[in-house]
Write an enzyme that holds these catalytic residues in place. Sequence first.
Site, mmCIF file in Angstrom:
data_model
loop_
_atom_site.group_PDB
_atom_site.id
_atom_site.type_symbol
_atom_site.label_atom_id
_atom_site.label_comp_id
_atom_site.label_asym_id
_atom_site.label_seq_id
_atom_site.Cartn_x
_atom_site.Cartn_y
_atom_site.Cartn_z
ATOM 1 N N ASP A 207 5.031 -5.705 5.368
ATOM 2 C CA ASP A 207 4.131 -4.769 4.694
ATOM 3 C C ASP A 207 4.489 -3.438 5.324
ATOM 4 O O ASP A 207 4.060 -3.141 6.445
ATOM 5 C CB ASP A 207 2.664 -5.108 4.960
ATOM 6 C CG ASP A 207 1.757 -4.186 4.168
ATOM 7 O OD1 ASP A 207 2.045 -2.972 4.124
ATOM 8 O OD2 ASP A 207 0.774 -4.665 3.583
ATOM 9 N N HIS A 208 5.324 -2.645 4.630
ATOM 10 C CA HIS A 208 5.939 -1.519 5.338
ATOM 11 C C HIS A 208 4.913 -0.479 5.791
ATOM 12 O O HIS A 208 5.194 0.318 6.669
ATOM 13 C CB HIS A 208 7.092 -0.912 4.525
ATOM 14 C CG HIS A 208 6.661 0.005 3.425
ATOM 15 N ND1 HIS A 208 6.184 -0.435 2.224
ATOM 16 C CD2 HIS A 208 6.636 1.356 3.350
ATOM 17 C CE1 HIS A 208 5.894 0.598 1.453
ATOM 18 N NE2 HIS A 208 6.157 1.697 2.115
ATOM 19 N N HIS A 270 -0.882 -3.196 1.061
ATOM 20 C CA HIS A 270 -1.042 -1.994 1.883
ATOM 21 C C HIS A 270 -2.510 -1.603 2.086
ATOM 22 O O HIS A 270 -2.948 -1.360 3.205
ATOM 23 C CB HIS A 270 -0.314 -0.801 1.253
ATOM 24 C CG HIS A 270 1.123 -1.068 0.909
ATOM 25 N ND1 HIS A 270 1.919 -1.894 1.660
ATOM 26 C CD2 HIS A 270 1.906 -0.612 -0.105
ATOM 27 C CE1 HIS A 270 3.141 -1.920 1.118
ATOM 28 N NE2 HIS A 270 3.147 -1.166 0.045
HETATM 29 C C1 BG6 Z 1 5.777 -0.073 -2.323
HETATM 30 C C2 BG6 Z 1 5.342 -0.205 -3.761
HETATM 31 O O1 BG6 Z 1 5.287 -1.153 -1.572
HETATM 32 O O2 BG6 Z 1 5.298 1.129 -1.774
HETATM 33 C C3 BG6 Z 1 5.786 0.999 -4.555
HETATM 34 O O3 BG6 Z 1 5.899 -1.373 -4.335
HETATM 35 C C4 BG6 Z 1 5.378 2.283 -3.882
HETATM 36 O O4 BG6 Z 1 5.270 0.930 -5.880
HETATM 37 C C5 BG6 Z 1 5.791 2.283 -2.421
HETATM 38 O O5 BG6 Z 1 5.980 3.356 -4.565
HETATM 39 C C6 BG6 Z 1 5.271 3.514 -1.706
HETATM 40 O O6 BG6 Z 1 5.706 3.528 -0.384
HETATM 41 P P1 BG6 Z 1 5.595 4.854 0.474
HETATM 42 O O7 BG6 Z 1 6.013 4.449 1.838
HETATM 43 O O8 BG6 Z 1 6.509 5.855 -0.169
HETATM 44 O O9 BG6 Z 1 4.174 5.285 0.402
#
Ligand code: BG6
Length: 516
Positions: A207-208, A270
Amino acid sequence: MAGEDALGPDSWINPLRHPQDKRLPRIAGPCSLVIFGVTGDLARKKLMPAVYDLANRGLLPPSFALVGFARRDWSDEDFGAIVHDAVREHSRTGFREEVWERLAEGFRFVQGEFHDDAAFDRLKATLRSLDTERGTDGNHAFYLSIPPKAFPTVCEQLERSGLAAPSGDSWRRVVIEKPFGHDLESARELNAIVNSVFPESSVFRIDHYLGKETVQNILALRFANQLFDPLWSSHYVDHVQITMAEDIGLGGRAGYYDGIGAARDVIQNHLLQLMALVAMEEPISFEPKQLQAEKIKVLSATRNIEPLSENTARGQYTAGWQGSEKVPGLKDEDGFAKDSTTETFAAIALEVDSRRWAGVPFYLRTGKRLGRRVTEIALVFKRAPHLPFDQTMTEELSQNVLVIRVQPDEGITLRFGSKVPASSMEVRDVNMDFSYGTAFTEASPEAYERLILDVLLGEPSLFPVNEEVELSWQILDPVLDYWAKNGKPDPYEAGTWGPASADEMLARHGRQWRRP
Ligand code: BG6
C-alpha cells in the site's frame, strides 16, 4: 560524553559499530528482485527508478540483481535499455554513470508466459546462476506487478518450480500490488492462494501510501509529542476529514479502472489505512505485530454510518476545464463505455466504536479530475464552549483544525483564531505551518524506495497483513452492494470538487467539506 562513540546529534554514527541505531539507513543484504509485469507503467515509472535511487543512495549491496520477466522478446541488453530510459526519466536522484554501470551488471531478462512451465524453469536457472555469479545467495523477492487474476498462476508456478521454497538460511518473499481482490470473498480466496504457497511472514502487500514520509510521520506526531494526545478524542474532535483528490483523469487506464471505481481503487486501501493510523491507540512498541494489532483493532471497530443512502456519495466526471485545459468526461475517455457506471468520486462516512471515538464521524473522500491534487487529513475541532466576545468580533473565526498535509506541499497546519491587529478584539483564523521543505535539509525518498528496501530487508511494518485487507473489504462491501443495487453515480464537472450529493451528505450533519 565526548569521543568517537558519542551519539550526539552532530556526531557521525558508524553503521558497523551501531547496527541497531534506527537513525541509520540499513543496507540490504545479497539478493535479487524479480519483477513480473516489467513492461507495465508501475514498473517503468516507480519500481525501476526506485531500484536505481536505492543503488544511488548506497542502500543496495554489490551482490544485487534485477530480473525482469515478461512476454516480450527482449535480450538482457534490451531490458537494460528499458530500465535506463525509465531511470533517466523518472528517478528522484541524479544520474551517476558509475552507479548505473555497477547496477546494470546485475540485470537479466527472462522471456515467457505465466502458464509456461519452461519459462519458470528458465527463471530458476537464471536465479541459480546469479547466486553464483553475483553472490545473491539464494535470496529472492518476487514482485507481482500484474493483474490479480494472474496471481494464482504465478504463485503456482513459483511453487512448482521450487522457487517459492528457500533452502538453508536463504529467503524467498512475494510482493503483491493491489487490488487485493474486489470484495471480501475474493480477497479471502486470494489470500488463501498466496498463503498456500508463501507463509504470511513472507508476503508483502504494497500500500504505497504507507511508504510516504508524511504518512509515517502520523505516528511521530501522535506518539512522540505530549501536545496532541489530550485533544485526540471525541472530547475535542468534532469530526475527521480524509481527502485524496487528484486532478488527473482516467485516459489510458480503462483496462484497470473500469468496473473497479474510486472506492475499490483508493478507499479500501490508502484511505482506510490513513484512518487506522489516525484512530488507533498507541502500540506497545513499533514492532510490526504490535502496530498491526492496533490497526486491526480500529478496523474491527469501524462501521458505516447508516443509512447509506444519506451517508455515501459517488460521482462520475463529465467534460470540463482543468485549469486552462478542456478535458473530456469519463465516458469519452478511451476504453470506457458510453454507459459506464464506474464511479470516479466516492465519499463515505464511518464511525469507530471505541471510547476514544464514539460519536466522531470520519469522512473519507477521493476523486479524479477534482479541483487540484491534494491528499490531507483534517481533524476539525469542536467550537469553544463559550466565546466571551461580541458576536461580530468572531464572525471570521471558524473551528480549529489540525491538517496533516500528506501531499503535495508536505507538512502540518494548525488553524486557530487570533486577534486582528489594530481592531479592538476582532478574532480571525490564522495558520501555523510546518513544512518539510523548510524544516529539513534531508529530501524525502519516494514511497517505493522505502517499501522495496523494506522488502529486501524483510521489514514488514509498513505492509498490511491479510486481516487488515479483509477487514477493509468488510467495511466497504455494504457500500458497494448498496451502490450496485441503487442507481448510478451522479455527474460532476471536471475541475470541480465532486457531485452535489457529496456536499449534501455533509450538510445533513451540519458540516461541510474543506476546499483545500
Ligand atoms: C494508486 C491508484 O494506488 O494511487 C491510482 O491506483 C492513483 O488511481 C494513485 O492515481 C495515486 O498515488 P499518489 O502517490 O500519486 O497519490
